[in-house]
Design an enzyme around this catalytic site. Sequence first.
Site, mmCIF file in Angstrom:
data_model
loop_
_atom_site.group_PDB
_atom_site.id
_atom_site.type_symbol
_atom_site.label_atom_id
_atom_site.label_comp_id
_atom_site.label_asym_id
_atom_site.label_seq_id
_atom_site.Cartn_x
_atom_site.Cartn_y
_atom_site.Cartn_z
ATOM 1 N N GLU A 226 44.033 -61.370 -40.984
ATOM 2 C CA GLU A 226 44.556 -61.433 -42.359
ATOM 3 C C GLU A 226 45.377 -62.713 -42.454
ATOM 4 O O GLU A 226 46.550 -62.742 -42.083
ATOM 5 C CB GLU A 226 45.429 -60.200 -42.648
ATOM 6 C CG GLU A 226 44.657 -58.884 -42.656
ATOM 7 C CD GLU A 226 43.817 -58.682 -43.915
ATOM 8 O OE1 GLU A 226 44.065 -59.365 -44.925
ATOM 9 O OE2 GLU A 226 42.902 -57.839 -43.881
ATOM 10 N N CYS A 260 51.345 -63.874 -49.232
ATOM 11 C CA CYS A 260 50.092 -64.550 -48.843
ATOM 12 C C CYS A 260 49.186 -64.770 -50.038
ATOM 13 O O CYS A 260 48.437 -65.736 -50.070
ATOM 14 C CB CYS A 260 49.374 -63.738 -47.782
ATOM 15 S SG CYS A 260 49.055 -62.039 -48.270
HETATM 16 P P1 NAD Z 1 54.793 -64.921 -38.150
HETATM 17 O O1 NAD Z 1 55.552 -66.119 -37.703
HETATM 18 O O2 NAD Z 1 55.520 -63.651 -38.380
HETATM 19 O O3 NAD Z 1 53.629 -64.707 -37.103
HETATM 20 C C1 NAD Z 1 52.769 -63.602 -37.195
HETATM 21 C C2 NAD Z 1 52.730 -62.896 -35.877
HETATM 22 O O4 NAD Z 1 52.164 -63.768 -34.900
HETATM 23 C C3 NAD Z 1 54.097 -62.481 -35.366
HETATM 24 O O5 NAD Z 1 54.056 -61.132 -34.963
HETATM 25 C C4 NAD Z 1 54.349 -63.425 -34.216
HETATM 26 O O6 NAD Z 1 55.086 -62.829 -33.179
HETATM 27 C C5 NAD Z 1 52.966 -63.777 -33.738
HETATM 28 N N1 NAD Z 1 52.916 -65.097 -33.145
HETATM 29 C C6 NAD Z 1 53.519 -66.226 -33.604
HETATM 30 N N2 NAD Z 1 53.223 -67.277 -32.817
HETATM 31 C C7 NAD Z 1 52.398 -66.800 -31.841
HETATM 32 C C8 NAD Z 1 51.746 -67.400 -30.712
HETATM 33 N N3 NAD Z 1 51.862 -68.697 -30.442
HETATM 34 N N4 NAD Z 1 50.992 -66.602 -29.928
HETATM 35 C C9 NAD Z 1 50.859 -65.294 -30.202
HETATM 36 N N5 NAD Z 1 51.461 -64.678 -31.247
HETATM 37 C C10 NAD Z 1 52.215 -65.416 -32.040
HETATM 38 O O7 NAD Z 1 54.011 -65.181 -39.469
HETATM 39 P P2 NAD Z 1 53.440 -66.512 -40.062
HETATM 40 O O8 NAD Z 1 52.315 -67.014 -39.239
HETATM 41 O O9 NAD Z 1 54.551 -67.407 -40.442
HETATM 42 O O10 NAD Z 1 52.854 -65.850 -41.402
HETATM 43 C C11 NAD Z 1 52.660 -66.551 -42.542
HETATM 44 C C12 NAD Z 1 51.179 -66.680 -42.794
HETATM 45 O O11 NAD Z 1 50.622 -65.386 -42.853
HETATM 46 C C13 NAD Z 1 50.864 -67.336 -44.100
HETATM 47 O O12 NAD Z 1 49.768 -68.192 -43.926
HETATM 48 C C14 NAD Z 1 50.475 -66.181 -44.987
HETATM 49 O O13 NAD Z 1 49.614 -66.524 -46.036
HETATM 50 C C15 NAD Z 1 49.820 -65.273 -43.990
HETATM 51 N N6 NAD Z 1 49.858 -63.888 -44.433
HETATM 52 C C16 NAD Z 1 48.682 -63.280 -44.677
HETATM 53 C C17 NAD Z 1 48.673 -61.975 -45.147
HETATM 54 C C18 NAD Z 1 47.391 -61.271 -45.430
HETATM 55 O O14 NAD Z 1 47.435 -60.054 -45.614
HETATM 56 N N7 NAD Z 1 46.267 -61.954 -45.488
HETATM 57 C C19 NAD Z 1 49.883 -61.314 -45.343
HETATM 58 C C20 NAD Z 1 51.068 -61.977 -45.063
HETATM 59 C C21 NAD Z 1 51.055 -63.258 -44.600
#
Ligand code: NAD
Length: 472
Positions: A226, A260
Amino acid sequence: MQVAEINSEVTPPKDHLGAIAGQVNSIRETFAGGRSKDYQWRVQQLKLIKKMTLAEQENILEAMKKDLNKGTMESWLSEIGSVVSEVDHSIKHLKKWMKPRKVSTPMVAQPAKSYMLPEPLGTVLVIGAWNYPLLLVLGPLIAAVSAGNCAVIKPSELASNVSNLLARIVPQYLDKEAFIVVEGAVEETSELLKQKFDHIIYTGGEAVGKIVMRAAAENLTPVTLELGGKSPCIVDNSADIEVTAARIVWSKWMNAGQTCVAPDYVLIDKSLADKLISAIKGKLSEFYGSDVAQSQDYGRIINERHSARLASYLGGQNVVHGGTVDIAEKFIEPTIVMDPDLDSSLMKEEIFGPILPIIPLDNIDTAIPFVNGRAKPLALYAYTKDSAYEQQVLNQTSAGMVCINDGFMFAANSNLPFGGVGSSGMGAYHGKIGFDNFSHLKTVMKRSFMFDLDLRYPPFTDKKLSLIKKIL
Ligand code: NAD
């Protein structure tokens, strides 16, 4: 785009990395024991998710306030209420979803019964993002439980208050042997990704999505990703500008733009741009008052790093509304940028914050090619009264989800899948689609011992071949 980050704000529980393999194994053993397949168990766990969400709502509201300055109404609308209604929807339909799905049998295989039998995949890893820290963990969990799976939950460390709360309350309410919350950041998630799961659902940015998929490939584990991206919003010349403005403001500035599926930018005919901007300004002041910083209903950016990232997008741009930034307070005013540089970071990266670029077009007919010249978005919005244009948008563009004449209202309908396409994600959940996403539809054919025609058995003859040609 890359908004995932290693953070230093969370204090991971020190059970710790070495214990993760054993924790995952114990959940796998529970699944192997078979109790999660039982319909009654699934319903009981779903009810407990709802009970936990309602009983702990004060704590949830407080944690969300601390993490994102979310107000009560917004937390209810977009997280608590969504969890409750998704549980209710799943319980209501679960019996039907679990039933064998009969299909017809062709002549060549008669007499027989053919059906698909949904079976749980096993142990699911749910990796959540920080922006809707409750919903993005419990939503996938509801789908996974409905389908009869056990789960390991990894909330986002960036929303550390909600993460801590989930780690405390999940074992208090749900079956401790079937679900576990593992807190932490990159190290912990990386350790989790080394373990064997039967499905991984990851919500977050594209860069980490690739890491997750690579790790999953080692175990041939299927993934649901997602992700995000830049979701366009086309305002056609026929749109009702007042209503459009209200709905754009609602969907863009909820959670301070950290959604998102928030509209990332607006495409509009240049002759209507000023009218839309003025209507948006009016709605902003109606919704959030003359001093947005004082509004109880306006959120804050998750951390200083993301605040600085967003502030940097404004350099050199034509800010026609807002623009106030207070990084220490994690406050960014609702901001409108007119006619942005298309090669700037603002237009190259997913904004994921309260800045709205408006792109004036010489002709609205260029909006579709504009969208198609970029990565497939998670969501696409078109405001129009012209049904021919609506069809054109639907037929000529590709996006995970589309809403005509509103923001992300589709998310409120559990009958619709929630998910992306292309670089905005793969797989989807919510309602039955979520149940199917975490199920294997096992092919079953039951034949009879009667009529064992020798047609298919050697030795083959010309007569058999001509008969086969007629039957197939
Ligand atoms: P985040 O920083 O919370 O990361 C998401 C998860 O990935 C966390 O649990 C984190 O611990 C893990 N993570 C981070 N770096 C990692 C690594 N190097 N290795 C393994 N795991 C790791 O969230 P984010 O990435 O900042 O989220 C924002 C993005 O998510 C945006 O692009 C947004 O559009 C997207 N998003 C999508 C949805 C959807 O339903 N499609 C919903 C919310 C957010």
